[in-house]
Design a protein around this motif. Sequence first.
Motif, PDB file in Angstrom:
ATOM      1  N   ILE A   1     -14.294  54.635   4.333  1.00  0.00           N
ATOM      2  CA  ILE A   1     -13.737  54.006   5.533  1.00  0.00           C
ATOM      3  C   ILE A   1     -14.169  54.816   6.756  1.00  0.00           C
ATOM      4  CG2 ILE A   1     -11.615  53.460   6.783  1.00  0.00           C
ATOM      5  CD1 ILE A   1     -10.347  52.665   4.205  1.00  0.00           C
ATOM      6  N   GLY A   2     -14.741  54.125   7.712  1.00  0.00           N
ATOM      7  CA  GLY A   2     -15.323  54.786   8.878  1.00  0.00           C
ATOM      8  C   GLY A   2     -16.816  55.014   8.725  1.00  0.00           C
ATOM      9  N   LYS A   3     -17.357  54.613   7.551  1.00  0.00           N
ATOM     10  CA  LYS A   3     -18.791  54.740   7.302  1.00  0.00           C
ATOM     11  C   LYS A   3     -19.386  53.346   7.068  1.00  0.00           C
ATOM     12  CE  LYS A   3     -18.189  59.324   5.254  1.00  0.00           C
ATOM     13  NZ  LYS A   3     -18.350  60.164   4.037  1.00  0.00           N
ATOM     14  N   GLU A   4     -20.685  53.290   6.961  1.00  0.00           N
ATOM     15  CA  GLU A   4     -21.399  52.033   6.764  1.00  0.00           C
ATOM     16  C   GLU A   4     -21.610  51.784   5.268  1.00  0.00           C
ATOM     17  OE1 GLU A   4     -25.484  49.956   8.548  1.00  0.00           O
ATOM     18  OE2 GLU A   4     -25.320  52.137   8.378  1.00  0.00           O
ATOM     19  N   PHE A   5     -21.302  50.572   4.818  1.00  0.00           N
ATOM     20  CA  PHE A   5     -21.540  50.225   3.419  1.00  0.00           C
ATOM     21  C   PHE A   5     -21.552  48.703   3.273  1.00  0.00           C
ATOM     22  CE2 PHE A   5     -16.955  50.760   3.900  1.00  0.00           C
ATOM     23  CZ  PHE A   5     -16.396  49.723   3.175  1.00  0.00           C
ATOM     24  N   TYR A   6     -21.974  48.240   2.097  1.00  0.00           N
ATOM     25  CA  TYR A   6     -21.899  46.828   1.744  1.00  0.00           C
ATOM     26  C   TYR A   6     -20.671  46.605   0.872  1.00  0.00           C
ATOM     27  CZ  TYR A   6     -26.635  45.500   3.288  1.00  0.00           C
ATOM     28  OH  TYR A   6     -27.753  45.214   4.020  1.00  0.00           O
ATOM     29  N   ALA A   7     -19.906  45.566   1.188  1.00  0.00           N
ATOM     30  CA  ALA A   7     -18.744  45.212   0.375  1.00  0.00           C
ATOM     31  C   ALA A   7     -18.877  43.757  -0.053  1.00  0.00           C
ATOM     32  CB  ALA A   7     -17.457  45.416   1.162  1.00  0.00           C
ATOM     33  N   PHE A   8     -18.838  43.523  -1.360  1.00  0.00           N
ATOM     34  CA  PHE A   8     -18.832  42.164  -1.894  1.00  0.00           C
ATOM     35  C   PHE A   8     -17.384  41.738  -2.128  1.00  0.00           C
ATOM     36  CE2 PHE A   8     -23.183  43.168  -2.597  1.00  0.00           C
ATOM     37  CZ  PHE A   8     -23.862  41.973  -2.796  1.00  0.00           C
ATOM     38  N   HIS A   9     -17.044  40.560  -1.650  1.00  0.00           N
ATOM     39  CA  HIS A   9     -15.729  39.970  -1.901  1.00  0.00           C
ATOM     40  C   HIS A   9     -15.968  38.688  -2.698  1.00  0.00           C
ATOM     41  CE1 HIS A   9     -11.876  37.886  -0.168  1.00  0.00           C
ATOM     42  NE2 HIS A   9     -11.760  38.205  -1.440  1.00  0.00           N
ATOM     43  N   VAL A  10     -15.629  38.736  -3.991  1.00  0.00           N
ATOM     44  CA  VAL A  10     -15.952  37.641  -4.900  1.00  0.00           C
ATOM     45  C   VAL A  10     -14.651  37.159  -5.551  1.00  0.00           C
ATOM     46  CG1 VAL A  10     -17.462  36.889  -6.780  1.00  0.00           C
ATOM     47  CG2 VAL A  10     -18.124  38.854  -5.369  1.00  0.00           C
ATOM     48  N   SER A  11     -14.242  35.939  -5.188  1.00  0.00           N
ATOM     49  CA  SER A  11     -12.946  35.440  -5.643  1.00  0.00           C
ATOM     50  C   SER A  11     -13.000  33.924  -5.783  1.00  0.00           C
ATOM     51  CB  SER A  11     -11.859  35.854  -4.647  1.00  0.00           C
ATOM     52  OG  SER A  11     -12.061  35.196  -3.403  1.00  0.00           O
TER      53      SER A  11
END
Length: 309
Positions: free
Chosen positions: A130-140
Amino acid sequence: MIECLGIDTSNYTTSAALWNPVDGVRQQKKLLPVKPGTLGLRQSDAVFHHTQQLPEILEKLMSTPHGEIGAVGVSSRPRAVDGSYMPCFTVGEGIGRMLSVVLNVPLFKWSHQQGHIAAALYSSGRLDLIGKEFYAFHVSGGTTEALHVLPDPEIPMELAAHSLDLKAGQAIDRVGGLLGLPFPAGPQLEKLAQQSKKAFKVHVPMKGCDCSLSGVENQYQKMLREGVEKEDIAKYCLSFILEALCNMTEALLKERPGLPLVFAGGVMSNAFLKEGISKKYQAFFAEPVFSADNAAGIAVLTALREGML
């Protein structure tokens, strides 16, 4: 001891969670009732059931020893974008506003999607992202998206890729319905697929980083007509979704090599998908109890906003 309360009233689950610096997250949740043979709920029904279930959930959560509530967090909308709205979230937001006034504590509003991502980071031990750059997948059930999370503690995000049509959870529930499985079909479909000995080579149509999942529905309907075994149909469905997620990941990493990968959402509690992705990429996943809709991430984000984490 000061604790932070999180509330989430999604289209599938009523949930509430408490966070404190000693015990971490404790939560209570309950699925919304869905009539057999149906594939979801109308929003009016979801609102009604949340109104009935949220007091029960809060009573259970508060029945165990707890500290003083120092802040309340709620999921107020599906995504942190203009115009994002679903009536079911008004139930949790309304109760949160009331508790904030009665307890004279701050109220923080988050998106359901931010809560999912925070729950995945918490349960995988990667809150440092948190506070950094990343990829987050939200699969629902209603979302198949990859988000480019920007380096800011408020976890703002940009849509990086998504399914152009059918969502992964919809595909799973539809094939589950055809196979006579109860809604939501994910856990039972996974058990069925584990019985299959076949390996499938699938082709997922892509448009840039975006995928198309609608073809899988036509294919498993065809397989069912041709008498293919149910366990093989289940495995084909999961193989198709796995290939789509890997294709999206590959395309995104070409644009921004080296970014951390986080996978959240109820579909990502599936062991077949997790194992397949982990073979190709170093990625972080929510534990199953924090994968499906839950208020844990909302409580964690609220604690972060209060400077307690």
